[in-house]
Scaffold this active site. Structure first.
Site, PDB file in Angstrom:
ATOM      1  N   GLN A 115       0.844  -1.201   0.000  1.00 29.38           N
ATOM      2  CA  GLN A 115       0.000   0.000   0.000  1.00 29.38           C
ATOM      3  C   GLN A 115       0.875   1.245   0.000  1.00 29.38           C
ATOM      4  O   GLN A 115       1.729   1.411   0.873  1.00 29.38           O
ATOM      5  CB  GLN A 115      -0.923   0.014   1.232  1.00 29.38           C
ATOM      6  CG  GLN A 115      -1.901   1.187   1.217  1.00 29.38           C
ATOM      7  CD  GLN A 115      -2.858   1.191   2.405  1.00 29.38           C
ATOM      8  OE1 GLN A 115      -2.656   0.478   3.396  1.00 29.38           O
ATOM      9  NE2 GLN A 115      -3.892   2.002   2.304  1.00 29.38           N
ATOM     10  N   HIS A 141      -8.587   1.799  -1.149  1.00 24.08           N
ATOM     11  CA  HIS A 141      -8.984   1.731  -2.564  1.00 24.08           C
ATOM     12  C   HIS A 141      -8.933   0.299  -3.042  1.00 24.08           C
ATOM     13  O   HIS A 141      -8.138  -0.507  -2.562  1.00 24.08           O
ATOM     14  CB  HIS A 141      -8.093   2.627  -3.443  1.00 24.08           C
ATOM     15  CG  HIS A 141      -6.625   2.417  -3.239  1.00 24.08           C
ATOM     16  ND1 HIS A 141      -5.936   2.934  -2.171  1.00 24.08           N
ATOM     17  CD2 HIS A 141      -5.723   1.724  -3.957  1.00 24.08           C
ATOM     18  CE1 HIS A 141      -4.677   2.574  -2.248  1.00 24.08           C
ATOM     19  NE2 HIS A 141      -4.510   1.831  -3.316  1.00 24.08           N
TER      20      HIS A 141
END
Ligand code: 5GP
Ligand code: ZN
Length: 136
Positions: free
Chosen positions: A95, A101
């Site tokens: 990430q 997301h």
């Protein structure tokens, strides 16, 4: 809630322009600026959550429904051969932007990407132990 220092908050709420393929009151879905393949898109909730663990359950459910709808649309209209849905939590897991997301990555035969993992090995005893560990 918005985080003033979060780029995806600014994109999701329209303060920074993006190539938007879908928008409603709670989500914006945009094309990734560093696409793995043609059509690589990101499902962004407009409310800030750093990762899956902070995400309200209801938003998690709606994000997956959107992934189904838009994933099908992308595969059909881009004539893709498949679709990966990827979601990273924590730096170790890859990430880089700390606003939840979902990646929608259309796949094409011979697209040169390798989003799968290298299979490991595990004994039956270890599996039993891990099963109990996870259940807590
Ligand atoms: P992560 O590694 O956090 O799962 O994914 C972050 C993704 O966001 C990457 O695929 C990266 O290319 C994309 N990205 C980072 N900054 C921007 C931006 O400003 N606009 C868009 N459209 N995508 C971005
Ligand atoms: Zn944010």
């Amino acid at each position: 809630m918005k985080d003033e220092n979060c780029i995806f908050c600014k994109i999701a709420n329209g303060e920074i322009p993006s190539k938007t393929i879908y928008e409603d009151d709670d989500f914006r879905v945009i094309l990734d600026l560093g696409p793995a393949t043609k059509g690589h898109a990101l499902i962004l909730p407009k409310e800030h959550s750093a990762n899956l663990f902070e995400l309200p359950e209801e938003t998690a459910g709606r994000a997956m429904k959107l992934a189904k709808k838009l994933g099908e649309q992308m595969v059909t209209n881009l004539k893709a051969d498949g679709l990966n849905i990827v979601q990273n939590n924590g730096e170790t897991a890859g990430q880089t932007v700390k606003h939840f997301h979902l990646h929608l990555i259309p796949r094409y035969k011979d697209d040169g990407q390798n989003i799968l993992w290298k299979p490991g090995e595990v004994s039956a005893d270890e599996l039993e132990l891990i099963k109990e560990q996870i259940k807590g």
